[in-house]
Scaffold this active site. Structure first.
Site, PDB file in Angstrom:
ATOM      1  CG  ASP A  33      17.334  34.670  31.230  1.00 59.42           C
ATOM      2  OD1 ASP A  33      18.151  35.151  32.036  1.00 59.42           O
ATOM      3  OD2 ASP A  33      16.405  35.335  30.735  1.00 59.42           O
ATOM      4  CG  ASN A  81      26.169  38.754  29.210  1.00 60.89           C
ATOM      5  OD1 ASN A  81      26.178  37.584  28.836  1.00 60.89           O
ATOM      6  ND2 ASN A  81      25.034  39.384  29.496  1.00 60.89           N
TER       7      ASN A  81
HETATM    8  C1  FPP Z   1      21.801  34.560  32.362  1.00 59.55           C
HETATM    9  O1  FPP Z   1      21.205  34.594  33.629  1.00 59.55           O
HETATM   10  C2  FPP Z   1      23.023  33.801  32.426  1.00 59.55           C
HETATM   11  C3  FPP Z   1      24.250  34.270  32.071  1.00 59.55           C
HETATM   12  C4  FPP Z   1      24.487  35.624  31.546  1.00 59.55           C
HETATM   13  C5  FPP Z   1      25.448  33.419  32.231  1.00 59.55           C
HETATM   14  C6  FPP Z   1      25.252  32.004  31.848  1.00 59.55           C
HETATM   15  C7  FPP Z   1      26.391  31.208  32.289  1.00 59.55           C
HETATM   16  C8  FPP Z   1      26.267  29.967  32.823  1.00 59.55           C
HETATM   17  C9  FPP Z   1      25.005  29.262  32.993  1.00 59.55           C
HETATM   18  C10 FPP Z   1      27.465  29.224  33.205  1.00 59.55           C
HETATM   19  C11 FPP Z   1      28.217  28.856  31.977  1.00 59.55           C
HETATM   20  C12 FPP Z   1      29.202  27.859  32.192  1.00 59.55           C
HETATM   21  C13 FPP Z   1      30.342  27.768  31.507  1.00 59.55           C
HETATM   22  C14 FPP Z   1      31.083  26.556  31.626  1.00 59.55           C
HETATM   23  C15 FPP Z   1      30.882  28.837  30.654  1.00 59.55           C
HETATM   24  P1  FPP Z   1      21.036  35.986  34.358  1.00 59.55           P
HETATM   25  O2  FPP Z   1      22.224  36.191  35.209  1.00 59.55           O
HETATM   26  O3  FPP Z   1      20.801  37.051  33.358  1.00 59.55           O
HETATM   27  O4  FPP Z   1      19.769  35.692  35.202  1.00 59.55           O
HETATM   28  P2  FPP Z   1      18.653  36.749  35.635  1.00 59.55           P
HETATM   29  O5  FPP Z   1      17.969  37.183  34.362  1.00 59.55           O
HETATM   30  O6  FPP Z   1      17.765  35.958  36.535  1.00 59.55           O
HETATM   31  O7  FPP Z   1      19.349  37.872  36.333  1.00 59.55           O
END
Ligand code: FPP
Length: 265
Positions: A33, A81
């Site tokens: 996250d 998502n």
């Molecule tokens: C949550 O952070 C993260 C995600 C929904 C996506 C996670 C994906 C990656 C780390 C890359 C994955 C890599 C591969 C190879 C598939 P957020 O966007 O919800 O963060 P926030 O809460 O700060 O908005």
């Protein structure tokens, strides 16, 4: 014993600590996250956070494998998502293509096998192909399993598993009273991981303390470690810190710890 520098989450104090090599969690699951907040803090678009988050996956996969972790499960995209703006969803769908396109040789060098759990048939064709190719290219690797949860949701997974068991009942192959927890576990997307299916340690980054529909069945007895770092800032040291915290816990699985708990009333 592995030595590492532990940073106290509350005080920031750094001290040298030892990790017990005999007590490395076999299965670590991570809710990655904070990509968006990491980007926002730098006045960058959210997708810049996801890109940096992908690089963190590379670092952490290699670090976990070197520490002797057997399964590393990463929550990369949830069934919820899809509600995000289409530009962000499209970018997230492209990430596995970039990641596997550049990183598979490194995975093979590190003997890491790729697994994916989730409703992959609903992913764009190019993403499905990247995933299929990565699984095939690393199929002979016998070291750590790098398990991506991609279009994964814990409730949906339980519904699918229940439907499968119900179909067996309907076909007259199974009596409802004969259904066991093991049978349900085998129908889950971690069924093929057998005794490694349940995470020993669940980490969530970025200060949030919730499960967000992740591995609802499998985390029944996992130790939870919540960390302040945003996922793009996570690295080998943060991983070691989480494992150190895990090693200070006493797991009892509903029973008593003979070393610390009295059996007297
Ligand atoms: C949550 O952070 C993260 C995600 C929904 C996506 C996670 C994906 C990656 C780390 C890359 C994955 C890599 C591969 C190879 C598939 P957020 O966007 O919800 O963060 P926030 O809460 O700060 O908005």
């Amino acid at each position: 014993m592995f030595s590492f520098l532990n940073k106290d989450q509350a005080t920031g104090e750094v001290t040298e600590r030892q990790l017990d090599e005999q007590n490395i969690p076999a299965h670590i699951a991570i809710i990655m996250d904070g990509n968006g907040r990491w980007a926002q803090q730098r006045h960058l678009p959210r997708i810049a956070g996801h890109k940096q988050g992908m690089n963190t996956v590379k670092t952490v996969a290699k670090a976990a494998s070197h520490l002797g972790v057997k399964v590393l499960t990463l929550y990369a995209f949830s069934t919820e998502n899809w509600k995000r703006p289409s530009t962000e969803v499209n970018y997230l769908m492209k990430l596995p293509v970039d990641f596997f396109g550049t990183f598979v040789p490194d995975l093979v060098k590190n003997n890491i096998r790729v697994k994916v759990m989730g409703y992959t048939d609903q992913l764009p064709a190019a993403t499905q192909k990247a995933v299929r190719d990565a699984i095939a290219d690393t199929a002979d690797c016998t070291g750590m399993v790098l398990n991506f949860a991609l279009n994964y949701g814990g409730r949906a997974e339980l519904v699918t598993a229940t439907q499968r068991l119900a179909a067996q009942v309907q076909a007259g192959q199974l009596a409802p009273a004969d259904i066991t927890a093991d049978m349900l576990g085998q129908q889950l997307m971690t069924g093929d991981l057998a005794e490694l299916a349940d995470p020993d340690l669940l980490i969530r980054t970025s200060g949030e303390e919730r499960l967000s529909n992740f591995m609802l069945w499998q985390v029944a007895y996992s130790e939870f470690v919540f960390m302040q770092e945003h996922w793009p800032d996570f690295d080998q040291a943060t991983l070691e810190q989480a494992i150190y915290t895990y090693q200070q816990r006493h797991r009892r699985f509903g029973g008593l710890n003979p070393a610390t708990d009295t059996t007297k009333n």
